[in-house]
Motif scaffolding. Structure first.
Motif, PDB file in Angstrom:
ATOM      1  N   SER A  15       2.098  24.743 -43.056  1.00 12.84           N
ATOM      2  CA  SER A  15       0.884  24.500 -42.284  1.00 12.84           C
ATOM      3  C   SER A  15       0.211  23.209 -42.685  1.00 12.84           C
ATOM      4  O   SER A  15      -0.360  22.515 -41.872  1.00 12.84           O
ATOM      5  N   SER A  18       1.809  20.547 -40.912  1.00 13.08           N
ATOM      6  CA  SER A  18       1.759  20.660 -39.466  1.00 13.08           C
ATOM      7  C   SER A  18       0.342  20.599 -38.927  1.00 13.08           C
ATOM      8  O   SER A  18       0.128  20.815 -37.742  1.00 13.08           O
ATOM      9  N   TYR A 302      -2.795  28.866 -31.866  1.00 17.31           N
ATOM     10  CA  TYR A 302      -2.996  27.443 -31.563  1.00 17.31           C
ATOM     11  C   TYR A 302      -2.189  27.060 -30.333  1.00 17.31           C
ATOM     12  O   TYR A 302      -0.975  27.290 -30.262  1.00 17.31           O
ATOM     13  N   TYR A 326       1.145  30.842 -28.650  1.00 16.09           N
ATOM     14  CA  TYR A 326       1.027  29.572 -29.367  1.00 16.09           C
ATOM     15  C   TYR A 326       1.858  28.498 -28.665  1.00 16.09           C
ATOM     16  O   TYR A 326       2.874  28.802 -28.022  1.00 16.09           O
ATOM     17  N   GLU A 334       7.480  26.677 -34.244  1.00 13.23           N
ATOM     18  CA  GLU A 334       6.595  27.166 -35.293  1.00 13.23           C
ATOM     19  C   GLU A 334       5.467  28.017 -34.709  1.00 13.23           C
ATOM     20  O   GLU A 334       4.827  27.634 -33.742  1.00 13.23           O
ATOM     21  N   LYS A 336       1.877  29.239 -34.858  1.00 14.67           N
ATOM     22  CA  LYS A 336       0.687  28.663 -35.475  1.00 14.67           C
ATOM     23  C   LYS A 336      -0.601  29.297 -34.969  1.00 14.67           C
ATOM     24  O   LYS A 336      -0.713  29.705 -33.816  1.00 14.67           O
ATOM     25  N   LYS A 361      -4.434  23.199 -37.417  1.00 12.54           N
ATOM     26  CA  LYS A 361      -3.482  24.241 -37.041  1.00 12.54           C
ATOM     27  C   LYS A 361      -2.575  24.513 -38.226  1.00 12.54           C
ATOM     28  O   LYS A 361      -2.350  23.648 -39.078  1.00 12.54           O
ATOM     29  N   GLU A 363       1.041  26.957 -39.587  1.00 17.78           N
ATOM     30  CA  GLU A 363       2.095  27.959 -39.451  1.00 17.78           C
ATOM     31  C   GLU A 363       1.619  29.210 -40.174  1.00 17.78           C
ATOM     32  O   GLU A 363       1.096  29.137 -41.285  1.00 17.78           O
TER      33      GLU A 363
END
Length: 379
Positions: A15, A18, A302, A326, A334, A336, A361, A363
């Motif tokens: 995360s 990302s 997300y 998501y 992924e 998220k 955002k 994971e």
């Protein structure tokens, strides 16, 4: 470890990485850097023009708020931002997922006045025996190509670089640290003893949700989080107003200095790294640290175009729960959910998502030493 490429792969899915920080071009020209920083602190002239007034509900419960929580009246407000440049600094497109501004209504609720602390999370663990994801050995099901000896408990930790680096490769300042978890935020040799009032970190979404359920609470929706962070104000850039440093004083724990080099954080705001809760003035609802310190999990999936879909309806969206699924085109595989508030690593050189209308955002099963959470409770 024999298979270093495994952890590089693992890092790429985390995360922290990302969050979609902007990619910037590193420059040695101090004059250009100073100019950019000055631009970062300017308030756009049209910032308030796209926001309609916040209309708070009048109802207030007669009963006293639960311990450690404050009443948020709810109401109708303008959500999102018209600042489409990360840091307000001509780095195009990074905050477009927080546009366009759209009208939202939320019912009233209680919210934790601070992020959940180490001592609060410890009570939960002692009462339930809960084991966080970072403390669980990764499985072959999660990482089918990994060697067995590489399936090690741990989490991701910010690691300053020895010298200046180009900011287009975040792997330079993050490491997977075996043994890092909420009790050992920097690794197995670290401890939270003496840090009881610090926000708990290295928690993934399911850890936060489990704590909230045990506490008789829940995670906030993204709309609830932003309504609370705005404190009843209309269209402000930050949770405290439009000036980053009113009267020359920082209002949040963020990064000052040269990111991400060792000893680069000057600590002008009073802290180098994570800080205890309640070190800065609360917003007008009595909430602390709604910007900086640690990112906060919220309940929404997300989706990069969620705000656009709400705005296109032309209606006031009542109590939005987030998108049904998501969607991140940068990492379509992924899973998220949204982060809010920014962290102690947010800097005008790279990520200024301590701006109240912007989004992060993560994971859902990825943790790090700058991600935590707070809870809400319906009336």
């Amino acid at each position: 470890m024999k298979n270093k490429t495994f952890w590089i792969f693992a890092l790429l899915t985390l995360s922290i990485i990302s969050i979609a920080y902007s990619y910037t071009r590193f420059t040695n020209h101090e004059q250009k850097a100073e100019k950019a920083v000055a631009e970062c602190h300017e308030t756009p002239s049209n910032l308030e023009s796209e926001f309609k007034p916040t209309v708070e509900n009048k109802f207030k419960p007669a009963a006293k708020a639960p311990k450690g929580m404050v009443w948020i009246p709810g109401g109708e407000f303008s959500m999102g931002t018209n600042v489409e440049d990360e840091s307000l600094c001509s780095i195009k497109g990074v905050t477009k997922d927080a546009a366009p501004i759209h009208r939202v209504y939320v019912d009233g609720y209680y919210m934790d006045e601070t992020e959940v602390t180490n001592e609060e999370f410890e009570k939960f663990v002692k009462a339930t025996g809960y084991v966080t994801v970072a403390e669980q050995k990764p499985t072959k099901e999660e990482f089918p190509t990994a060697n067995e000896e590489d399936l090690i408990t741990g989490s991701v930790v910010f690691t300053p670089t020895p010298s200046a680096v180009n900011l287009n490769n975040f792997l330079q300042w993050w490491r997977y640290e075996p043994g890092a978890d909420w009790r050992h935020p920097e690794g197995p040799q670290s401890t939270i003893i003496g840090k009881e009032k610090y926000p708990v970190v290295h928690v993934v979404y399911e850890d936060a949700a489990a704590y909230a359920k045990w506490a008789g609470k829940r995670l906030p929706t993204e709309a609830e989080w932003e309504f609370a962070a705005r404190g009843g104000k209309t269209g402000n850039l930050y949770a405290w107003g439009n000036d980053l440093k009113p009267k020359g004083k920082f209002q949040a724990n963020i990064y000052q200095g040269h990111f991400p080099i060792k000893d680069g954080d000057t600590g002008e705001d009073g802290f180098k790294g994570i800080a205890p809760t309640k070190q800065y003035a609360p917003n007008s609802y009595g909430l602390y640290d709604m910007a900086g310190n640690v990112w906060e999990w919220v309940n929404d999936w997300y989706s990069v175009d969620y705000y656009k879909s709400l705005a296109e309806s032309g209606k006031v969206t009542k109590n939005p729960q987030g998108p049904d699924a998501y969607y991140d085109p940068n990492d379509p595989s992924e899973i998220k959910r949204v982060h809010r508030g920014g962290s102690f690593l947010c800097t005008d050189q790279y990520c200024t998502r301590y701006m109240v209308g912007t989004r992060g955002k993560g994971e859902i099963r990825s943790a790090a030493n700058h991600v935590g959470f707070r809870c809400v409770k319906s009336k």
